[in-house]
Design an enzyme around this catalytic site. Structure first.
Site, mmCIF file in Angstrom:
data_model
loop_
_atom_site.group_PDB
_atom_site.id
_atom_site.type_symbol
_atom_site.label_atom_id
_atom_site.label_comp_id
_atom_site.label_asym_id
_atom_site.label_seq_id
_atom_site.Cartn_x
_atom_site.Cartn_y
_atom_site.Cartn_z
ATOM 1 N N GLY A 18 0.806 -1.209 0.000
ATOM 2 C CA GLY A 18 0.000 0.000 0.000
ATOM 3 C C GLY A 18 0.843 1.264 0.000
ATOM 4 O O GLY A 18 1.885 1.329 0.653
ATOM 5 N N VAL A 20 2.495 2.729 -2.580
ATOM 6 C CA VAL A 20 3.674 2.820 -3.463
ATOM 7 C C VAL A 20 3.342 3.412 -4.828
ATOM 8 O O VAL A 20 4.244 3.620 -5.649
ATOM 9 C CB VAL A 20 4.355 1.444 -3.630
ATOM 10 C CG1 VAL A 20 4.876 0.937 -2.298
ATOM 11 C CG2 VAL A 20 3.404 0.423 -4.266
ATOM 12 N N GLY A 21 2.067 3.671 -5.106
ATOM 13 C CA GLY A 21 1.705 4.265 -6.391
ATOM 14 C C GLY A 21 1.154 3.288 -7.399
ATOM 15 O O GLY A 21 1.271 3.516 -8.609
ATOM 16 N N ASP A 46 -9.421 -2.586 -5.513
ATOM 17 C CA ASP A 46 -9.064 -2.131 -4.175
ATOM 18 C C ASP A 46 -10.286 -1.498 -3.507
ATOM 19 O O ASP A 46 -10.882 -0.581 -4.060
ATOM 20 C CB ASP A 46 -7.933 -1.103 -4.265
ATOM 21 C CG ASP A 46 -7.331 -0.746 -2.915
ATOM 22 O OD1 ASP A 46 -7.979 -1.024 -1.885
ATOM 23 O OD2 ASP A 46 -6.226 -0.194 -2.898
#
Length: 334
Positions: A18, A20-21, A46
């Site tokens: 979660g 990190v882009g 998500d």
């Protein structure tokens, strides 16, 4: 370069730890492929959806056009040099579970004797919050998206939940296929026994048995097909996004091991938001530390492309910003 890695794939999962882009990289990949003429479906699995925020427009549980022609030409395929498009949707977990349970309830009402309708309804209410109900329902939507992509799109990109949730989802097709096979085997034994007792004449009960068998077969075939697609490296690849820091690197190596254990091809690793080496001593020192972390990752995972994406200025919101990021993923990036 990353766009080259995925250009022949029909399904791409983008995942990782979660924060990190993942969503940005998934959206930029979709936009980059659309720029090459592909019809792309971008799907968020998500529960903490960000596609709408990222594209600065509403995105819901049905596909909405995010980029490209307002109305696609009927039957148009991807043609190099022409404009493709990106459609996006965010799977709504609550709506998905509700639809899933409503469909099951309708099936149970058809197949069960009336005296069992009330107990079955109580069972479904308990199942609403049971472990695995959400994952099973979302997996159904993933299977639907893969099937839709084969018919109406050239590529489906999944922006996935953080690592652990995604790994559980990818393990489910094999588990549910095996579970359904067991149910079918039990039904076959039950039907043979019932036929011996009743004789060979038709009845309402045998009709219900036949419909239940059709439902189980359809479910087994859907999950078996999804498993086949997900583990076919010619069609499907997983892009793991990370930042060059200690914990994301450790989680990436663990995720790589689990994905390969599931038979899923890891197409690329993306080190996102890399610090510049020429913007002051603080960032230069951070860059050197990042290099050390990535060197360790390269030793552990030597055969998968590892790509750098630099830290970009400004907020990454809207199509123009995503196009800038997509340019960094193209053939000239390194």
């Amino acid at each position: 370069m990353l766009l080259d890695v995925i250009t022949s794939r029909r399904v791409v999962f983008v995942g990782g730890k979660g924060g990190v882009g993942k969503t940005s990289i998934a959206a930029a990949l979709a936009l980059g492929r659309a720029g090459a003429g592909a019809r792309v479906l971008l799907v968020s699995t998500d529960p903490a959806h960000n596609l709408g925020h990222l594209w600065d427009r509403p995105v819901g549980d049905e596909p909405v056009r995010l980029a490209g022609p307002a109305v696609p030409e009927p039957g148009a395929g991807a043609v190099p040099g022409t404009a493709g498009h990106v459609d996006g949707l965010e799977i709504d977990p609550e709506r998905t579970v509700e639809q899933h349970l409503s469909a099951v309830a309708g099936t149970m009402r058809r197949l069960l004797p009336e005296r069992m309708h009330a107990p079955a309804a109580r069972h479904l209410e308990l199942a609403r919050q049971a472990p695995g109900t959400h994952e099973s329902a979302v997996l159904e939507r993933i299977a639907e998206a893969v099937e839709l992509a084969e018919e109406a799109y050239d590529l489906v990109v999944f922006d996935t939940a953080p690592s652990g949730h995604t790994l559980r989802l990818l393990a489910l097709p094999e588990q549910l296929t095996a579970w359904t096979e067991t149910l079918l085997a039990n039904r076959d034994r039950s039907e043979r026994f019932g036929a011996a007792v009743r004789g060979l004449g038709g009845s309402e009960e045998t009709d219900r048995d036949a419909e239940l068998r059709r439902i189980l077969l359809r479910r087994r075939n859907r999950f078996s097909r999804l498993r086949e697609v997900v583990t076919d490296s010619a069609r499907t690849g997983f892009v793991v996004v990370l930042t060059a820091e200690l914990l994301p690197i450790a989680e990436t190596m663990e995720m790589y091991e689990k994905l390969t254990g599931l038979g899923v091809d890891v197409a690329a690793l993306v080190a996102n938001r890399r610090s510049p080496a020429d913007a002051g001593e603080l960032l230069a020192r951070r860059r050197r530390q990042e290099d050390q972390h990535l060197a360790r990752l390269r030793q552990q995972v030597p055969d998968v492309p590892l790509l750098d994406v630099p830290l970009l200025p400004g907020d990454l919101v809207g199509r123009e910003a995503l196009a800038t990021l997509a340019d960094r993923l193209g053939p000239s990036s390194s």
